[in-house]
Design an enzyme around this catalytic site. Structure first.
Site, short mmCIF file in Angstrom:
data_model
loop_
_atom_site.label_atom_id
_atom_site.label_comp_id
_atom_site.label_asym_id
_atom_site.label_seq_id
_atom_site.Cartn_x
_atom_site.Cartn_y
_atom_site.Cartn_z
N ASP A 74 0.88 -1.17 0.00
CA ASP A 74 0.00 0.00 0.00
C ASP A 74 0.92 1.22 0.00
O ASP A 74 1.65 1.44 0.97
CB ASP A 74 -0.87 -0.05 1.26
CG ASP A 74 -1.79 1.16 1.37
OD1 ASP A 74 -1.60 2.15 0.63
OD2 ASP A 74 -2.69 1.12 2.23
N ASN A 95 2.06 5.65 -10.29
CA ASN A 95 0.77 5.63 -10.96
C ASN A 95 -0.40 5.38 -10.00
O ASN A 95 -1.51 5.84 -10.26
CB ASN A 95 0.80 4.55 -12.05
CG ASN A 95 -0.58 4.18 -12.54
OD1 ASN A 95 -1.19 4.92 -13.31
ND2 ASN A 95 -1.11 3.06 -12.06
N TYR A 106 -10.05 15.60 -5.02
CA TYR A 106 -9.15 14.77 -5.85
C TYR A 106 -8.23 15.68 -6.66
O TYR A 106 -7.02 15.46 -6.73
CB TYR A 106 -10.00 13.89 -6.76
CG TYR A 106 -9.25 13.17 -7.87
CD1 TYR A 106 -8.51 12.02 -7.62
CD2 TYR A 106 -9.31 13.64 -9.19
CE1 TYR A 106 -7.84 11.35 -8.65
CE2 TYR A 106 -8.65 12.97 -10.22
CZ TYR A 106 -7.91 11.84 -9.95
OH TYR A 106 -7.25 11.19 -10.96
N LYS A 147 -4.06 15.96 -6.94
CA LYS A 147 -3.30 15.82 -8.19
C LYS A 147 -2.51 17.10 -8.49
O LYS A 147 -1.45 17.04 -9.12
CB LYS A 147 -4.25 15.45 -9.34
CG LYS A 147 -4.82 14.04 -9.20
CD LYS A 147 -3.69 13.00 -9.17
CE LYS A 147 -4.20 11.58 -9.22
NZ LYS A 147 -3.11 10.60 -9.35
N1 LIG Z 1 -8.75 6.79 -15.62
C1 LIG Z 1 -8.71 8.10 -15.80
O1 LIG Z 1 -9.54 8.67 -16.52
C2 LIG Z 1 -7.64 8.92 -15.12
C3 LIG Z 1 -7.55 10.28 -15.47
C4 LIG Z 1 -6.57 11.06 -14.87
C5 LIG Z 1 -5.68 10.50 -13.96
N2 LIG Z 1 -5.79 9.19 -13.64
C6 LIG Z 1 -4.81 8.64 -12.68
O2 LIG Z 1 -4.15 7.54 -13.26
C7 LIG Z 1 -3.73 6.63 -12.23
C8 LIG Z 1 -4.25 5.24 -12.58
O3 LIG Z 1 -5.65 5.30 -12.65
P1 LIG Z 1 -6.54 4.16 -13.30
O4 LIG Z 1 -7.65 4.83 -14.01
O5 LIG Z 1 -5.70 3.17 -14.00
O6 LIG Z 1 -7.15 3.55 -11.95
P2 LIG Z 1 -7.71 2.10 -11.63
O7 LIG Z 1 -8.13 1.39 -12.85
O8 LIG Z 1 -8.68 2.31 -10.52
O9 LIG Z 1 -6.39 1.34 -11.05
C9 LIG Z 1 -5.78 1.84 -9.90
C10 LIG Z 1 -4.51 1.06 -9.63
O10 LIG Z 1 -3.88 1.65 -8.47
C11 LIG Z 1 -3.70 0.65 -7.49
N3 LIG Z 1 -3.81 1.21 -6.16
C12 LIG Z 1 -4.85 1.89 -5.61
N4 LIG Z 1 -4.57 2.24 -4.36
C13 LIG Z 1 -3.32 1.77 -4.10
C14 LIG Z 1 -2.47 1.81 -2.98
N5 LIG Z 1 -2.84 2.39 -1.84
N6 LIG Z 1 -1.26 1.22 -3.07
C15 LIG Z 1 -0.85 0.60 -4.21
N7 LIG Z 1 -1.62 0.53 -5.31
C16 LIG Z 1 -2.84 1.11 -5.24
C17 LIG Z 1 -4.77 -0.39 -7.76
O11 LIG Z 1 -4.37 -1.61 -7.17
P3 LIG Z 1 -5.47 -2.73 -6.70
O12 LIG Z 1 -5.97 -3.32 -7.99
O13 LIG Z 1 -4.68 -3.67 -5.88
O14 LIG Z 1 -6.52 -1.99 -5.96
C18 LIG Z 1 -4.77 -0.39 -9.29
O15 LIG Z 1 -3.71 -1.17 -9.78
C19 LIG Z 1 -4.29 7.19 -10.93
O16 LIG Z 1 -3.28 7.91 -10.26
C20 LIG Z 1 -5.40 8.11 -11.38
O17 LIG Z 1 -5.67 9.12 -10.44
C21 LIG Z 1 -6.74 8.37 -14.19
#
Ligand SMILES: NC(=O)c1ccc[n+]([C@@H]2O[C@H](COP(=O)([O-])OP(=O)(O)OC[C@H]3O[C@@H](n4cnc5c(N)ncnc54)[C@H](OP(=O)(O)O)[C@@H]3O)[C@@H](O)[C@H]2O)c1
Length: 250
Positions: free
Chosen positions: A54, A81, A147, A151
């Protein structure tokens, strides 16, 4: 690679492995999904290990970095990430959700950078890529005020770390993804509601679509490459040209 069991992190882990990197697939809860990512990488003839940690917990991050050094002997690239999004505005957000977002999105980046930097400094080499968000840059993304603040902190940290670590040959940059098709975007609402939301988001981008994990993965690959050796302290927006963000004025 933090948060590499799903979404953007998984896509980035696969792309980096394809380019020859040995990858740590970090996850928090999704052990089985992380194992599948590792299997996929190994089947392609590359090295990968899954490590549960974590990122909000410093001791777990330190242990992850120790394991990485034991297994691979060096760390060339850190991709911060892992992130979470609790929707809410200043009137509706619960304190626990705020604390959790700050712990993962902000402290997580600090913990990982603190644990990895000494190893990079020793070799006078390293690339750190932080995944921030378009939400940090303007106001068009509704119901994400707290959020967005976490960021914005990631962008600030990116510039500060670039300043502190540049003298050791370490590049630090951020990516600000727009809307990317992952669980984060698709987990709330019925499948029909999700489709309607995606269609409406697609219309807001000049390129007429939402992003895929690989769109961010290849940007991270560039920022982590030696070809980007003169790029540091930058926040690269990767959003398909969101019309409501083109001026950054919301
Ligand atoms: N999707 C979008 O539209 C978007 C847009 C802008 C920015 N982002 C950013 O991009 C990044 C990835 O987002 P995503 O959309 O791929 O999210 P996602 O599909 O929800 O995946 C999140 C990932 O982060 C891991 N995670 C969450 N909390 C954690 C912790 N405390 N320690 C270690 N790992 C943790 C999760 O692991 P588990 O599977 O084990 O929970 C998962 O692998 C994030 O920082 C998000 O804020 C996303």
């Amino acid at each position: 690679m933090t948060g590499a069991s799903r979404g953007i992190g998984k896509a980035t882990a696969l792309v980096f492995a394809r380019e020859g990197a040995a990858v740590v697939v970090n996850y928090s809860k999704s052990r089985e999904l992380a194992r599948q990512v590792v299997d996929e990488i190994r089947k392609a003839g590359r090295q990968a290990i899954a490590i549960q940690a974590d990122v909000a917990r410093k001791a777990e991050v330190v242990a992850m970095v120790e394991t990485t050094m034991r297994e691979f002997g060096k760390i060339d690239v850190l991709v911060n990430n892992a992130g979470i999004l609790s929707p809410g505005n200043i009137l509706t957000l619960r304190e626990e959700s705020l604390d959790e977002m700050i712990a993962v999105n902000v402290k997580g980046v600090i913990h990982c950078a603190q644990a990895v930097a000494p190893h990079m400094i020793e070799r006078r080499y390293g690339k750190i890529v932080n995944v921030a968000s378009l939400a940090a840059l303007g106001t068009a993304m509704a119901d994400t005020t707290p959020y967005a603040a976490t960021k914005a902190a990631v962008i600030s940290l990116t510039k500060r770390l670039a300043l502190e670590l540049g003298v050791y040959g370490i590049n630090v940059n951020a990516i600000c993804p727009g809307f990317i098709r992952t669980d984060m975007l698709m987990s709330s609402g019925t499948p029909e509601e999700v489709e309607v939301r995606l269609a409406s988001l697609a219309k807001k981008a000049v390129l007429g679509r939402v992003g895929e994990g690989e769109d961010i993965a290849y940007s991270a690959l560039f920022l982590a490459s030696d070809e980007a050796g003169f790029v540091t302290a930058q926040a690269l927006t990767v959003d398909g040209g969101r019309m409501d963000f083109l001026s950054h004025s919301g």
